[in-house]
Design an enzyme around this catalytic site. Structure first.
Site, PDB file in Angstrom:
ATOM      1  N   ASP A  57     -25.143 -26.808  17.088  1.00 10.09           N
ATOM      2  CA  ASP A  57     -24.256 -26.839  18.248  1.00 10.09           C
ATOM      3  C   ASP A  57     -24.722 -27.992  19.131  1.00 10.09           C
ATOM      4  OD1 ASP A  57     -26.526 -25.958  19.511  1.00 10.09           O
ATOM      5  OD2 ASP A  57     -25.730 -24.011  20.097  1.00 10.09           O
ATOM      6  N   ASP A 113     -20.012 -18.035  13.140  1.00  3.61           N
ATOM      7  CA  ASP A 113     -21.446 -17.828  13.332  1.00  3.61           C
ATOM      8  C   ASP A 113     -21.603 -16.740  14.375  1.00  3.61           C
ATOM      9  OD1 ASP A 113     -20.839 -19.660  15.773  1.00  3.61           O
ATOM     10  OD2 ASP A 113     -22.849 -18.887  16.142  1.00  3.61           O
ATOM     11  N   CYS A 142     -25.267  -0.295  -1.842  1.00  6.02           N
ATOM     12  CA  CYS A 142     -25.651  -1.681  -1.551  1.00  6.02           C
ATOM     13  C   CYS A 142     -26.648  -2.160  -2.606  1.00  6.02           C
ATOM     14  CB  CYS A 142     -26.262  -1.786  -0.162  1.00  6.02           C
ATOM     15  SG  CYS A 142     -26.869  -3.448   0.224  1.00  6.02           S
ATOM     16  N   CYS A 176     -28.607  -4.877  -2.277  1.00  5.17           N
ATOM     17  CA  CYS A 176     -29.609  -5.794  -1.715  1.00  5.17           C
ATOM     18  C   CYS A 176     -31.010  -5.309  -2.101  1.00  5.17           C
ATOM     19  CB  CYS A 176     -29.432  -5.927  -0.207  1.00  5.17           C
ATOM     20  SG  CYS A 176     -30.315  -4.718   0.783  1.00  5.17           S
ATOM     21  N   CYS A 181     -32.194  -2.128  -0.120  1.00  7.27           N
ATOM     22  CA  CYS A 181     -31.571  -0.850  -0.486  1.00  7.27           C
ATOM     23  C   CYS A 181     -31.981  -0.379  -1.878  1.00  7.27           C
ATOM     24  CB  CYS A 181     -30.053  -0.946  -0.357  1.00  7.27           C
ATOM     25  SG  CYS A 181     -29.527  -1.046   1.362  1.00  7.27           S
ATOM     26  N   HIS A 186     -31.084  -6.710   4.831  1.00  9.81           N
ATOM     27  CA  HIS A 186     -29.913  -5.891   4.498  1.00  9.81           C
ATOM     28  C   HIS A 186     -28.678  -6.345   5.285  1.00  9.81           C
ATOM     29  CE1 HIS A 186     -27.054  -2.745   3.856  1.00  9.81           C
ATOM     30  NE2 HIS A 186     -26.924  -2.708   5.168  1.00  9.81           N
TER      31      HIS A 186
HETATM   32 ZN   LIG Z   1     -28.787  -3.186   1.543  1.00  5.18          ZN
END
Ligand SMILES: [Zn+2]
Length: 390
Positions: free
Chosen positions: A105, A278, A316, A318, A321, A347
């Site tokens: 920015d 963003d 999930c 990820c 998880c 996560h």
């Molecule tokens: Zn997750």
């Protein structure tokens, strides 16, 4: 700048600034923006790395999460460590070890929201640093010089971000200043391959948004941003401001809605033709103990998850998880162990990246309207953290 000869011969990647529109579905666009550090698949979400770090994560983590581009804050990096150190370290990519695209920015938003004792002139803003009170000056020339030192792939014009509410007269003056500064930014020297985006201001006034957008298009930028939104105004007004800005922007250039990160609002902005976003919320919420899921956010720090052996979000994929329980993460957060914030940040960003992947897939499949309806139902269900999430 906007010539049609961007495609170099052979297998060389397209020139920075090339924006491919791969698919559209109503107003929604599925695109690919080329930068000096590679392509960005849009719609895309940019995690915020204010102090040259996405808090608690290193570049390897961001790569594993599929983060394509991050945002750096010129104002904060100007205050600390300052341009000399960043130049000596070879710019922001080298300084923080991130090889992929960066958007910076201009510092305008922070100067108008954080800094003390501002003095506004045609050339820019004199202000006191919010850290040590040191007198600093930022205008179009200084903001672009600093972004040149940072070596970001996308530099933003120095603009005046007005608060909400704001009267029409002040908003009008801010638009005139923003256009004057944008013209100056457009003609400053750039880092190699650096793109420059203009920012549409104008507050809640449709005619000012239109005037600003058309003025910027006349100057000619690599992309355009909608600024001064999500500053406290009600959601219908926010969406209207986006619409009134985007309608004057060229189809063939990328559009970035600044500071927007609510799943529903991003979906509605994409429906209106936005490509980039963003926001600090996935990372900030992690520090406050809130978990994002496809059904919205919930406080994993709360007592009801004390013995909960489920992952943060069921289904999930990820790394967090796959390994840890809510009970464990809640415990870490409640005893102030830094790992708790790190795990929740991983996560939350996975959830964001996954949502954007699904959104891109829906546009490609011509199923965006259906996806949009499904998002609305999910996010209004109020079931985050409560029931199995498919
Ligand atoms: Zn997750």
């Amino acid at each position: 700048m906007h010539d049609s000869n961007r495609q170099p011969p052979g297998d060389a990647p397209p020139a920075p600034g090339t924006f491919e529109r791969l698919a559209t579905d109503g107003g929604a666009r599925r695109g690919r923006l080329w930068t000096a550090h590679g392509p960005i698949e849009t719609p895309a979400f940019m995690p915020v790395g204010t102090q040259a770090t996405v808090k608690t994560l290193e570049p390897r983590d961001l790569e594993e999460l599929g983060v394509q581009i991050i945002l750096g804050n010129t104002y904060h990096l100007l205050v600390r460590p300052g341009p000399e150190i960043l130049a000596a370290c070879g710019g922001l990519h080298a300084f923080m070890g991130w090889k992929h695209p960066i958007l910076t920015d201009s510092g305008g938003y922070q100067v108008f929201s954080l800094a003390k004792l501002r003095k506004l002139s045609r050339e820019g803003v004199a202000f006191n640093s919010h850290v040590d009170g040191a007198r600093l000056f930022l205008g179009p020339a200084e903001a672009m010089a600093m972004q040149r030192v940072l070596g970001s792939d996308i530099a933003m014009c120095f603009d005046e971000c007005i608060p909400w509410p704001c009267d029409a007269q002040y908003a009008c003056q801010a638009v005139e200043r923003t256009l004057l500064w944008a013209d100056s930014c457009r003609h400053q020297e750039r880092a190699p391959g650096q793109l420059v985006f203009g920012i549409v201001q104008g507050g809640e006034f449709a005619e000012l948004r239109g005037r600003c957008a058309r003025g910027l298009v006349d100057i000619g930028f690599d992309g355009y941003a909608v600024g001064g939104v999500s500053v406290g105004e009600p959601e219908p007004l926010l969406l209207q401001e986006i619409e009134e800005s985007v309608r004057h922007l060229p189809e063939e250039r990328p559009r970035y809605v600044m500071g927007l990160g609510d799943f529903w609002q991003m979906t509605e902005a994409v429906a209106r033709g936005a490509d980039l976003f963003d926001c600090v919320i996935p990372t900030r919420h992690a520090r406050n103990g809130s978990a994002f899921t496809r059904n919205g956010a919930y406080p994993v720090k709360a007592g009801e998850y004390k013995r909960d052996l489920r992952p943060v979000e069921e289904g999930c994929r990820c790394p967090v998880c796959r390994t840890f329980t809510r009970a464990y993460i809640r415990h870490l957060l409640n005893v102030d162990e830094i790992l708790g914030v790190r795990l929740l940040t991983v996560h939350n960003l996975h959830c964001y990246m996954d949502t954007m992947r699904r959104m891109r897939g829906a546009i490609e499949a011509g199923a965006f309207q259906e996806w949009r309806r499904e998002q609305a139902a999910r996010l209004r269900s109020g079931t985050a953290g409560k029931t199995p999430e498919g």
